[in-house]
Design a protein around this motif. Sequence first.
Motif, PDB file in Angstrom:
ATOM      1  N   ASP A 145       0.853  -1.182   0.000  1.00  0.00           N
ATOM      2  CA  ASP A 145       0.000   0.000   0.000  1.00  0.00           C
ATOM      3  C   ASP A 145       0.892   1.236   0.000  1.00  0.00           C
ATOM      4  O   ASP A 145       1.337   1.705   1.053  1.00  0.00           O
ATOM      5  CB  ASP A 145      -0.913   0.003   1.229  1.00  0.00           C
ATOM      6  CG  ASP A 145      -1.828   1.227   1.277  1.00  0.00           C
ATOM      7  OD1 ASP A 145      -1.873   1.975   0.278  1.00  0.00           O
ATOM      8  OD2 ASP A 145      -2.481   1.429   2.319  1.00  0.00           O
ATOM      9  N   ASN A 147       0.152   4.144  -0.410  1.00  0.00           N
ATOM     10  CA  ASN A 147      -0.538   5.306   0.138  1.00  0.00           C
ATOM     11  C   ASN A 147      -0.690   5.221   1.657  1.00  0.00           C
ATOM     12  O   ASN A 147      -1.291   6.106   2.275  1.00  0.00           O
ATOM     13  CB  ASN A 147      -1.907   5.448  -0.525  1.00  0.00           C
ATOM     14  CG  ASN A 147      -1.793   5.516  -2.028  1.00  0.00           C
ATOM     15  OD1 ASN A 147      -1.322   6.508  -2.570  1.00  0.00           O
ATOM     16  ND2 ASN A 147      -2.166   4.438  -2.715  1.00  0.00           N
ATOM     17  N   PRO A 187      -2.860  12.688  -0.997  1.00  0.00           N
ATOM     18  CA  PRO A 187      -3.856  11.609  -0.900  1.00  0.00           C
ATOM     19  C   PRO A 187      -4.916  11.660  -1.994  1.00  0.00           C
ATOM     20  O   PRO A 187      -5.584  10.652  -2.246  1.00  0.00           O
ATOM     21  CB  PRO A 187      -4.471  11.824   0.484  1.00  0.00           C
ATOM     22  CG  PRO A 187      -4.171  13.243   0.836  1.00  0.00           C
ATOM     23  CD  PRO A 187      -2.863  13.560   0.190  1.00  0.00           C
ATOM     24  N   ASN A 188      -5.051  12.811  -2.643  1.00  0.00           N
ATOM     25  CA  ASN A 188      -6.017  12.923  -3.742  1.00  0.00           C
ATOM     26  C   ASN A 188      -5.462  12.426  -5.068  1.00  0.00           C
ATOM     27  O   ASN A 188      -6.176  12.420  -6.076  1.00  0.00           O
ATOM     28  CB  ASN A 188      -6.465  14.387  -3.886  1.00  0.00           C
ATOM     29  CG  ASN A 188      -7.225  14.873  -2.666  1.00  0.00           C
ATOM     30  OD1 ASN A 188      -8.130  14.181  -2.176  1.00  0.00           O
ATOM     31  ND2 ASN A 188      -6.861  16.042  -2.160  1.00  0.00           N
ATOM     32  N   ASP A 189      -4.183  12.022  -5.058  1.00  0.00           N
ATOM     33  CA  ASP A 189      -3.544  11.467  -6.255  1.00  0.00           C
ATOM     34  C   ASP A 189      -2.800  10.207  -5.838  1.00  0.00           C
ATOM     35  O   ASP A 189      -1.574  10.154  -5.831  1.00  0.00           O
ATOM     36  CB  ASP A 189      -2.588  12.498  -6.866  1.00  0.00           C
ATOM     37  CG  ASP A 189      -1.977  12.056  -8.190  1.00  0.00           C
ATOM     38  OD1 ASP A 189      -2.579  11.172  -8.857  1.00  0.00           O
ATOM     39  OD2 ASP A 189      -0.899  12.580  -8.552  1.00  0.00           O
ATOM     40  N   PRO A 190      -3.553   9.174  -5.450  1.00  0.00           N
ATOM     41  CA  PRO A 190      -2.924   7.980  -4.866  1.00  0.00           C
ATOM     42  C   PRO A 190      -1.964   7.302  -5.835  1.00  0.00           C
ATOM     43  O   PRO A 190      -2.120   7.350  -7.054  1.00  0.00           O
ATOM     44  CB  PRO A 190      -4.113   7.078  -4.520  1.00  0.00           C
ATOM     45  CG  PRO A 190      -5.248   7.587  -5.338  1.00  0.00           C
ATOM     46  CD  PRO A 190      -5.019   9.054  -5.523  1.00  0.00           C
ATOM     47  N   TYR A 192       0.104   4.068  -7.349  1.00  0.00           N
ATOM     48  CA  TYR A 192      -0.007   2.634  -7.627  1.00  0.00           C
ATOM     49  C   TYR A 192       1.208   2.206  -8.454  1.00  0.00           C
ATOM     50  O   TYR A 192       1.673   2.938  -9.321  1.00  0.00           O
ATOM     51  CB  TYR A 192      -1.299   2.323  -8.378  1.00  0.00           C
ATOM     52  CG  TYR A 192      -2.531   2.700  -7.596  1.00  0.00           C
ATOM     53  CD1 TYR A 192      -3.069   1.833  -6.646  1.00  0.00           C
ATOM     54  CD2 TYR A 192      -3.139   3.939  -7.776  1.00  0.00           C
ATOM     55  CE1 TYR A 192      -4.192   2.188  -5.903  1.00  0.00           C
ATOM     56  CE2 TYR A 192      -4.261   4.303  -7.041  1.00  0.00           C
ATOM     57  CZ  TYR A 192      -4.774   3.420  -6.106  1.00  0.00           C
ATOM     58  OH  TYR A 192      -5.883   3.780  -5.357  1.00  0.00           O
ATOM     59  N   SER A 205      -6.054   8.917 -10.469  1.00  0.00           N
ATOM     60  CA  SER A 205      -4.613   9.052 -10.295  1.00  0.00           C
ATOM     61  C   SER A 205      -3.966   9.546 -11.584  1.00  0.00           C
ATOM     62  O   SER A 205      -4.437   9.235 -12.683  1.00  0.00           O
ATOM     63  CB  SER A 205      -3.988   7.708  -9.897  1.00  0.00           C
ATOM     64  OG  SER A 205      -4.377   7.328  -8.600  1.00  0.00           O
ATOM     65  N   GLY A 243      -0.286   7.998 -10.487  1.00  0.00           N
ATOM     66  CA  GLY A 243      -0.416   8.800  -9.279  1.00  0.00           C
ATOM     67  C   GLY A 243       0.917   9.276  -8.740  1.00  0.00           C
ATOM     68  O   GLY A 243       1.976   9.086  -9.339  1.00  0.00           O
TER      69      GLY A 243
END
Length: 517
Positions: A145, A147, A187-190, A192, A205, A243
């Motif tokens: 994770d 994030n 956090p608004n652009d997670p 991955y 993202s 992201g």
Amino acid sequence: MRRRKRILLSGTLGLGAGLVFASTQVPEANRPNVVIIYGDDVGFGDIGVNGSKMIPTPNIDRLALEGLNFTDAHCSAATCTPSRFSLLTGVHAFRYGARVLPPDAPLLIPTDILTLPKLFKKAGYSTGVVGKWHLGIGDGENKVDWNGDVKPGPLEVGFDDSFLLPSTNDRVPCVFLRNHRVVNLDPNDPLYVGKTLKSVLVAGSTQYPDGKKNPEAMTFYRSTHDHNGSVINGIGRIGYQSGGKSALWKEEDITDEFVKEAEAYIARHRNEPFFLYYASHNIHVPRAPHPRFQGKTDLGYRGDAMVAFDWAVGKILKTLEENGLAENTIVIFSSDNGPVYDDGYEDGTTVYCSMEEADRGHDGSGIWRGGKYQIYEGGTRVPFIIRWPGVIDPGVSDAMVNQTDLLASFAELLDVELEDGEAVDSRSSLAAFTGQSTVGHEFMIEESFALALRQGNWKYIEPASPRWPKGRPDVPESLYNLEDDPSEQNNLILSCPEKAQAMARVLKEMELSDGIR
């Protein structure tokens, strides 16, 4: 790892029992700080004191003139992940099947084994790592994770503090990781990370160009052989990312960021013993030295990146001096493997073909054959300098030593007993490392996609084995006498069959053993 028979140095291999020297243990109150400065793809001949004429390295040269410069020192393997694994664990990486790791690889080092930082913690040290990690993150069972808490990683194998490139600079994710968290992540652009573009196509993202479908997006310079996944900062990467736009590093600033973190770590811990592992990304591809270093050599970005690395070494040495720590700090300079030239990016550096066709008159391996990925001496014989003012007399040593042995050597220095099953391939070289003896080990394993055995000046290379991936060049079974043939040009496998067979048997026994300590 399955249980195997243990090979002892005093066993029946005919390699000798080694030498035992007087203890160099230090009282707890006077224990030195330790800083390991670890280069990436820096060859034996890339520094001035080892013969470089085209790359100025005044700070590294100064370190060598003030310390002990080794001419027959080796990383454990000719590729980065295995060498880093062995440096930190005292175990040859082939025992764990270690390879160069992809971006989403789980943590390679088991969290329940002894490591170099754990050893220092036992001795009362604070421990920190700054730089390239490339030893995997996560448990392999659950998807990381990015994030949230990104772990297990360096903190779980003994470091108190970490500031990292999670993988390496040619792989995603292109972000910094401080301890368990991505730095500056929105956090608004997670964020991955995955092996395929499809695996990171997450709504909401930031999406980056796919280098395979949109090669024109690689505007910094073009890349080849798989360095064409996500294109970030105009450079193609291995793997895919979406992201994390606010967290992206800027290529040209990575060296500066690492130096700032190292300086801050040293200042914070100046009143207590500390161990700092500074793992530079220089001079690994993609090479993007800061503009103030560009053009400092006639060798393109590779040479200029080496100048940047030398600057970083100078800044770390200066920080130790400014904090009054230089006299009681052991500084070790080395590299994770030998040199490589155009390794996936068209950055203007000549492709390595042979010593005669090296980089515009500069050969990063010096007189040694080969480089990164290769089982020849140029793959593992790397710069190795140790400075400890007042304890180690400056000079040059031709003792045969290996980075794998740092763990056992520091255990002896700090009077920490190694338990059975810990650091099984690490043998104390403290007498050689401190200049008390010019004799190193009588034998040593070298690793690439095959194994080799050094026994004094003799070197035996096993024939191609199943560990070799497809596409790697075939290397025949070989035997060399490095005293007469340092560049490994005259294969004696047919003229000295008995010597080759004896060394082959020893190497196989070592490979199948639990360890060589």
